[in-house]
Motif scaffolding. Sequence first.
Motif, mmCIF file in Angstrom:
data_model
loop_
_atom_site.group_PDB
_atom_site.id
_atom_site.type_symbol
_atom_site.label_atom_id
_atom_site.label_comp_id
_atom_site.label_asym_id
_atom_site.label_seq_id
_atom_site.Cartn_x
_atom_site.Cartn_y
_atom_site.Cartn_z
ATOM 1 N N THR A 11 0.843 -1.184 0.000
ATOM 2 C CA THR A 11 0.000 0.000 0.000
ATOM 3 C C THR A 11 0.880 1.237 0.000
ATOM 4 O O THR A 11 1.892 1.282 0.710
ATOM 5 C CB THR A 11 -0.902 0.010 1.255
ATOM 6 N N ASN A 58 -3.530 3.682 -1.978
ATOM 7 C CA ASN A 58 -3.730 2.732 -3.079
ATOM 8 C C ASN A 58 -2.890 1.483 -2.875
ATOM 9 O O ASN A 58 -1.743 1.560 -2.434
ATOM 10 C CB ASN A 58 -3.341 3.346 -4.416
ATOM 11 N N PHE A 59 -3.445 0.326 -3.237
ATOM 12 C CA PHE A 59 -2.661 -0.908 -3.270
ATOM 13 C C PHE A 59 -1.982 -0.986 -4.630
ATOM 14 O O PHE A 59 -2.612 -0.753 -5.656
ATOM 15 C CB PHE A 59 -3.534 -2.150 -3.064
#
Length: 72
Positions: A11, A58-59
């Motif tokens: 992440t 965000n991953f």
Amino acid sequence: MTTVKASMAGTVWKILVSEGERVEAGQDVVILESMKMEIPIAAEEAGTVKNVIAAEGNFINVEDDLLEIEND
């Protein structure tokens, strides 16, 4: 133009630079969090940040683009 890519999946914990900012080779530009560890990602070359692609939270996967640096 150089694209900074993720070296591992995780992440996006923190983006340390912004568009238009000058960075040096070896400077940390993004910190990823993976398996409860913080992994700094450094710019490989000096230049100016032209585009921040990733967003905090965000991953991302291995080799995903994080940001673009215009070389001097």
